[in-house]
Enzyme design. Structure first.
Site, short mmCIF file in Angstrom:
data_model
loop_
_atom_site.label_atom_id
_atom_site.label_comp_id
_atom_site.label_asym_id
_atom_site.label_seq_id
_atom_site.Cartn_x
_atom_site.Cartn_y
_atom_site.Cartn_z
N HIS A 1 7.69 3.16 -20.64
CA HIS A 1 6.59 3.53 -19.73
C HIS A 1 7.16 4.17 -18.47
CE1 HIS A 1 2.44 3.38 -18.15
NE2 HIS A 1 3.07 3.30 -16.97
N CYS A 2 7.13 5.49 -18.45
CA CYS A 2 7.55 6.23 -17.25
C CYS A 2 6.76 7.53 -17.24
CB CYS A 2 9.05 6.47 -17.27
SG CYS A 2 9.65 7.22 -18.79
N HIS A 3 6.88 8.27 -16.16
CA HIS A 3 6.09 9.49 -15.98
C HIS A 3 6.97 10.58 -15.38
CE1 HIS A 3 2.59 6.67 -15.96
NE2 HIS A 3 3.31 5.97 -15.10
N TYR B 1 -3.99 11.15 -6.08
CA TYR B 1 -2.81 11.07 -5.21
C TYR B 1 -2.00 12.33 -5.44
CZ TYR B 1 -0.67 9.50 -9.58
OH TYR B 1 -0.25 9.42 -10.88
N SER C 1 -2.09 10.35 -14.25
CA SER C 1 -3.43 10.84 -13.94
C SER C 1 -3.42 12.05 -13.01
CB SER C 1 -4.27 9.71 -13.34
OG SER C 1 -3.70 9.27 -12.12
N ARG D 1 -3.88 8.36 -23.98
CA ARG D 1 -4.14 7.28 -23.02
C ARG D 1 -5.56 7.36 -22.50
NH1 ARG D 1 -1.50 6.45 -16.97
NH2 ARG D 1 -1.16 4.20 -17.12
N TYR E 1 -5.44 1.64 -20.27
CA TYR E 1 -5.09 1.09 -18.95
C TYR E 1 -6.37 0.57 -18.30
CZ TYR E 1 -2.64 0.79 -14.42
OH TYR E 1 -2.06 0.34 -13.27
N ASP F 1 8.08 2.21 -15.31
CA ASP F 1 6.93 2.77 -14.58
C ASP F 1 7.37 3.81 -13.55
OD1 ASP F 1 4.18 3.08 -13.89
OD2 ASP F 1 4.43 1.72 -12.20
N ASN G 1 1.77 6.36 -6.95
CA ASN G 1 0.91 5.82 -5.90
C ASN G 1 1.48 4.66 -5.11
OD1 ASN G 1 -1.54 6.52 -4.94
ND2 ASN G 1 -2.66 5.92 -6.77
C1 0GY Z 1 0.96 3.36 -13.95
C2 0GY Z 1 0.06 2.98 -12.90
C3 0GY Z 1 -0.71 3.71 -12.11
C4 0GY Z 1 -0.94 5.08 -12.20
C5 0GY Z 1 -1.00 5.80 -13.28
O1 0GY Z 1 -1.55 7.70 -14.42
C6 0GY Z 1 -1.42 7.19 -13.31
O2 0GY Z 1 -1.63 7.79 -12.26
O3 0GY Z 1 -0.71 5.31 -14.44
C7 0GY Z 1 -1.40 3.00 -11.04
O4 0GY Z 1 -1.68 3.63 -10.01
O5 0GY Z 1 -1.66 1.79 -11.20
O6 0GY Z 1 0.78 2.93 -15.06
O7 0GY Z 1 1.90 4.10 -13.77
#
Ligand code: 0GY
Length: 294
Positions: free
Chosen positions: A27-29, A45, A73, A120, A152, A244, A249
């Site tokens: 789980h990373c972005h 954000y 997101s 997702r 989520y 993560d 945020n």
């Molecule tokens: C996470 C948590 C958050 C954000 C997102 O997609 C996202 O912006 O997932 C959060 O703000 O709780 O899972 O990374």
């Protein structure tokens, strides 16, 4: 929304714990880079750039081998930044997309080609404007073979979501265990409700992630370790782990990723559990063609 947020630790420590060979950060972005992959007009954000080079440097620093990149997101339903990162990973990353539920079969197939293995559904009101369950359900019925749905949500809507989740015909992966209040302990109402969900089907997986978001007492996240270790032990074939990063945020209490890795032996104390959490389970979901080698 003007200032761009730096939500990650700029010099994370080297973890004391060494992950097993082949470990997956599931789980990373990535964020941007914005000049190439602009953020969504609906983003809640606005982060600084945190692209694939940074992600892969962190992967190596922490002792991991692979990443599962979850569309954040802030990029809406344009998965270009996630796909770009996967393409640059040399086969070491796969991803989870966020799509317009009206997406065509051809576009789903193109996402599969690009390394996406799930979509997702985000139910956090602070992150998305709407979450249309009927349309989510419709698209979940026409996903490419082998895909799953990542959901989520926060603990207070778990029961409301049950009929929706029950109707999804592919495996489910629950982000951050549906955000239980870990201060309630392993037998608190939130953990009990989450266990009931896991008991309702044997194809619901979960991410034992985000002590930084879930433990109100903060580092060293003792309440998280106490509440989550029994869950990982009891559902050890369905647990996943991730950093993560870059911690969307987060502005207060940004976690040190080395310290997050050092949580692993506290929630998965044996070598066997660690192998499942970090290698066997994520490989089954994201690289099933290679999973038998683990
Ligand atoms: C996470 C948590 C958050 C954000 C997102 O997609 C996202 O912006 O997932 C959060 O703000 O709780 O899972 O990374």
């Amino acid at each position: 929304m003007t200032d761009r947020i730096v939500s990650w630790h700029t010099s994370p420590s080297k973890p004391t714990y060494t992950p097993p060979p082949g470990a997956v950060d599931a789980h990373c972005h990535v964020f941007g880079p914005m000049a190439q992959f602009p953020f969504s007009a609906k983003a809640k954000y606005l982060p600084e750039d945190a692209g694939p080079d940074m992600l892969f440097a962190l992967r190596d620093h922490l002792g991991f081998s692979r990443n599962v990149i979850v569309q954040a997101s802030c990029h809406g339903t344009d998965n270009a930044a996630t796909l770009d990162a996967i393409a640059k990973s040399d086969g070491k990353a796969r991803g989870v997309a966020v799509v317009d539920p009206a997406i065509s079969e051809a576009d789903l197939d193109a996402l599969h080609e690009g390394g996406i293995r799930g979509i997702r559904f985000n139910f956090l009101k602070r992150l998305v404007d709407d979450a249309p369950k009927d349309r989510f359900l419709e698209v979940s019925k026409r996903l490419p073979e082998g895909w799953h749905v990542v959901i989520y949500f926060e603990a207070d809507i778990l029961e409301d979501l049950r009929p929706f989740m029950d109707a999804i015909p592919v495996p489910l992966v629950i982000d951050h265990m549906g955000r239980p209040n870990v201060a309630q302990g392993p037998d608190g109402v939130d953990m009990k409700a989450f266990r009931r969900l896991l008991d309702s089907r044997d194809d619901i997986w979960f991410k034992a992630t985000c002590p930084d978001r879930l433990d109100p007492a903060g580092s060293p996240w003792n309440a998280f370790a106490k509440a989550v270790a029994p869950l990982v032990a009891d559902y050890q074939d369905r647990a996943l782990w991730g950093t993560d990063w870059p911690h969307p945020n987060m502005q207060d209490a940004i976690p040190d990723d080395g310290h997050l890795v050092d949580m692993i032996p506290r929630i998965a104390p044996t070598v066997e559990l660690q192998q499942k959490l970090l290698v066997i389970n994520p490989m089954r979901l994201y690289w099933p063609e290679d999973a038998s080698q683990t």
